[in-house]
Write a protein that holds these residues in place. Structure first.
Motif, PDB file in Angstrom:
ATOM      1  N   UNK A 268      51.323 -74.209 -15.755  1.00  0.00           N
ATOM      2  CA  UNK A 268      51.163 -75.044 -14.484  1.00  0.00           C
ATOM      3  C   UNK A 268      49.256 -74.892 -15.367  1.00  0.00           C
ATOM      4  N   UNK A 269      48.626 -76.232 -14.030  1.00  0.00           N
ATOM      5  CA  UNK A 269      46.972 -76.118 -14.464  1.00  0.00           C
ATOM      6  C   UNK A 269      46.315 -75.041 -13.842  1.00  0.00           C
ATOM      7  N   UNK A 270      46.748 -74.316 -12.762  1.00  0.00           N
ATOM      8  CA  UNK A 270      45.815 -73.136 -12.247  1.00  0.00           C
ATOM      9  C   UNK A 270      45.816 -72.358 -13.818  1.00  0.00           C
ATOM     10  N   UNK A 271      47.613 -71.973 -13.749  1.00  0.00           N
ATOM     11  CA  UNK A 271      47.377 -70.935 -15.168  1.00  0.00           C
ATOM     12  C   UNK A 271      47.089 -71.386 -16.404  1.00  0.00           C
ATOM     13  N   UNK A 272      47.001 -72.077 -16.860  1.00  0.00           N
ATOM     14  CA  UNK A 272      46.614 -72.909 -17.576  1.00  0.00           C
ATOM     15  C   UNK A 272      44.550 -72.717 -18.128  1.00  0.00           C
TER      16      UNK A 272
ATOM     17  N   UNK B 174      45.584 -62.984 -10.132  1.00  0.00           N
ATOM     18  CA  UNK B 174      45.664 -64.680 -10.657  1.00  0.00           C
ATOM     19  C   UNK B 174      45.716 -64.294 -12.174  1.00  0.00           C
ATOM     20  N   UNK B 175      45.455 -63.377 -13.026  1.00  0.00           N
ATOM     21  CA  UNK B 175      45.308 -63.372 -14.444  1.00  0.00           C
ATOM     22  C   UNK B 175      46.536 -62.858 -14.809  1.00  0.00           C
ATOM     23  N   UNK B 176      46.470 -61.447 -13.598  1.00  0.00           N
ATOM     24  CA  UNK B 176      48.415 -61.401 -14.071  1.00  0.00           C
ATOM     25  C   UNK B 176      50.114 -62.775 -14.152  1.00  0.00           C
ATOM     26  N   UNK B 177      49.556 -63.298 -13.352  1.00  0.00           N
ATOM     27  CA  UNK B 177      50.134 -64.576 -12.824  1.00  0.00           C
ATOM     28  C   UNK B 177      50.442 -65.089 -13.731  1.00  0.00           C
ATOM     29  N   UNK B 178      49.429 -65.093 -14.658  1.00  0.00           N
ATOM     30  CA  UNK B 178      49.207 -66.636 -15.523  1.00  0.00           C
ATOM     31  C   UNK B 178      49.763 -65.845 -16.869  1.00  0.00           C
ATOM     32  N   UNK B 179      49.430 -64.572 -17.158  1.00  0.00           N
ATOM     33  CA  UNK B 179      49.845 -64.581 -18.341  1.00  0.00           C
ATOM     34  C   UNK B 179      51.866 -63.729 -18.336  1.00  0.00           C
ATOM     35  N   UNK B 180      51.544 -63.304 -17.037  1.00  0.00           N
ATOM     36  CA  UNK B 180      53.368 -63.562 -17.034  1.00  0.00           C
ATOM     37  C   UNK B 180      54.122 -64.857 -17.404  1.00  0.00           C
ATOM     38  N   UNK B 181      53.209 -65.920 -16.999  1.00  0.00           N
ATOM     39  CA  UNK B 181      53.484 -67.153 -16.872  1.00  0.00           C
ATOM     40  C   UNK B 181      53.710 -67.642 -18.532  1.00  0.00           C
TER      41      UNK B 181
ATOM     42  N   UNK C  43      50.886 -52.070 -20.383  1.00  0.00           N
ATOM     43  CA  UNK C  43      49.724 -51.764 -21.614  1.00  0.00           C
ATOM     44  C   UNK C  43      48.743 -52.719 -21.492  1.00  0.00           C
ATOM     45  N   UNK C  44      48.981 -54.342 -21.185  1.00  0.00           N
ATOM     46  CA  UNK C  44      47.879 -55.271 -20.655  1.00  0.00           C
ATOM     47  C   UNK C  44      46.454 -54.397 -19.047  1.00  0.00           C
ATOM     48  N   UNK C  45      47.378 -54.113 -18.756  1.00  0.00           N
ATOM     49  CA  UNK C  45      46.876 -52.978 -17.274  1.00  0.00           C
ATOM     50  C   UNK C  45      46.243 -51.930 -17.672  1.00  0.00           C
ATOM     51  N   UNK C  46      46.716 -51.839 -18.671  1.00  0.00           N
ATOM     52  CA  UNK C  46      45.711 -50.226 -19.048  1.00  0.00           C
ATOM     53  C   UNK C  46      44.143 -50.593 -19.982  1.00  0.00           C
ATOM     54  N   UNK C  47      45.108 -51.556 -20.807  1.00  0.00           N
ATOM     55  CA  UNK C  47      43.376 -51.726 -21.696  1.00  0.00           C
ATOM     56  C   UNK C  47      42.547 -52.697 -21.335  1.00  0.00           C
TER      57      UNK C  47
END
Length: 398
Positions: free
Chosen positions: A3-7, A120-127, A108-112
């Motif tokens: 999606x444009x937002x996630x990109x 928003x970052x979590x939603x984008x990388x989840x996509x 791991x992403x959250x921990x590091x």
């Protein structure tokens, strides 16, 4: 497509994620194996985990996929995805395992990355994750359908009907289905997974190229023994088990055939370049070319430490010379015989016909060097195909 937002979010955070991806993948594997030790015991290659090779491969694939999504939104890295899907299919990976990977990867992403992982970052990388995961699931289920097995149900018992020592460290095993049913078809260049039970109860899996003719009633694999941990390499526990424990009459658990380094039927000139045990898929290709009465030029090149260490050397040469128009050249670092070349493979005086399709298999530095030489000779990158034994570090090392 993202999606444009996630990109926009992925593009902004890709440098930070890329810089930390090694830590993220290391933490991911530690978390997942702590919660699911059976995955390390019975699915993942323990040698590659110990050497850090799988971590590098995963990091490279994630970074490559995310980069494609933001820089080339109308394309995707299909070659990379196909290679991963074939490996997963040979292991019996199913869609039910992807949520497990998702859970521990995002922990791991959250921990590091900590507070940098906003909603928003979590939603984008989840996509990003699910675009890649769903692409792989689709490819893998298509592969299961093509080999006529239920998703993940790739294993079958095979009987060892012959065993031949090819060199001091390479042994060929001849196999036939234990149930007496016909051997499944395979394509020249493909491999099978072999699962063995080790003394500690682990059921470790490794992949070995099929070396015989695709139409033969039996199947053959040639296994190179790995002597303990090597620099940056796996520890050879399966190869040593096969060499020391498996005899004629024993049974092995073997997967359906997979692998995307497949010789395409073509009238074009061919170049088959290998090094070390990377000659094994080339023998299957040569068998197929002979059976199909291929008449276009075929250049067969191989590099090894010495003639004594060149597994299936006589077969390699003989199969090539059965073809109508074949050129054969071998390089050896030591003990080169008359007619062979000394040193590393050098294509400076090797003609490469226009329109050549090239197939490479061997250690990554070897394939990089040969690829560069072929590009310099005018072979398009799209016409150079390769196979890596073990995790594909080509992109991770780029």
């Amino acid at each position: 497509m993202l999606s444009a937002k996630s990109a926009e979010t992925v593009r902004a955070t890709l440098p930070a994620v890329g810089a930390a991806i090694g830590q993220i993948t290391e933490t991911f594997y530690a978390k997942m194996f702590a919660a699911h030790p059976e995955l390390l015991r019975d699915l993942f290659n323990r040698g590659n985990q110990n050497a850090g090779l799988q971590k590098q491969a995963l990091a490279g694939s994630i970074a490559t996929f995310a980069t494609y999504l933001v820089d080339r939104p109308d394309t995707r890295p299909d070659v990379m995805l196909s290679r991963i899907a074939h490996k997963h299919a040979s292991l019996g990976v199913t869609r039910e395992q992807y949520p497990i990977v998702h859970k521990y990867l995002f922990e791991a992403i959250v921990e590091i990355l900590g507070e940098a992982v906003t909603p928003d970052v979590a939603e984008a990388w989840d996509e990003v994750y699910w675009l890649m995961a769903n692409a792989l699931i689709t490819l893998e289920e298509r592969l299961y359908a093509e080999t006529q097995v239920l998703a993940g149900d790739v294993w079958r018992q095979w009987t060892v009907t012959g065993r031949v020592a090819e060199t001091a460290d390479c042994t060929t095993f001849r196999l036939t289905p234990a149930d007496g049913a016909p051997a499944p078809a395979f394509k020249p260049g493909q491999y099978v997974s072999v699962q063995v039970e080790l003394p500690d109860g682990a059921r470790q899996i490794r992949q070995y190229s099929l070396t015989g003719a695709p139409a033969a009633a039996e199947r053959t694999i040639t296994v190179k023994r790995v002597h303990g941990p090597s620099a940056g390499g796996p520890d050879g526990e399966v190869s040593n088990h096969l060499h020391s424990q498996v005899e004629v009459g024993d049974t092995l658990r073997v997967s359906a055939p997979y692998g995307d380094l497949v010789l395409r039927d073509t009238e074009a000139p061919l170049l088959l370049a290998s090094a070390g045990i990377g000659c094994t898929p080339m023998l299957s290709m040569l068998e197929h070319l002979s059976e199909s009465e291929h008449t276009a030029p075929v250049t067969v090149l191989h590099a090894d430490r010495s003639p004594a260490e060149h597994a299936l050397r006589d077969d390699h040469r003989a199969l090539a010379l059965k073809l109508t128009d074949a050129t054969v050249r071998f390089w050896y670092e030591a003990d080169a015989e008359p007619g062979d070349s000394e040193g590393l493979m050098d294509l400076a005086d090797t003609p490469v016909a226009p329109g050549t399709q090239a197939y490479l298999c061997g250690p990554l530095p070897f394939m990089r060097a040969v690829r560069e030489q072929l590009l310099a000779k005018g072979v398009p990158a799209a016409d150079i195909h390769y196979e890596v034994f073990g995790p594909d570090l080509w992109l991770a090392a780029a």
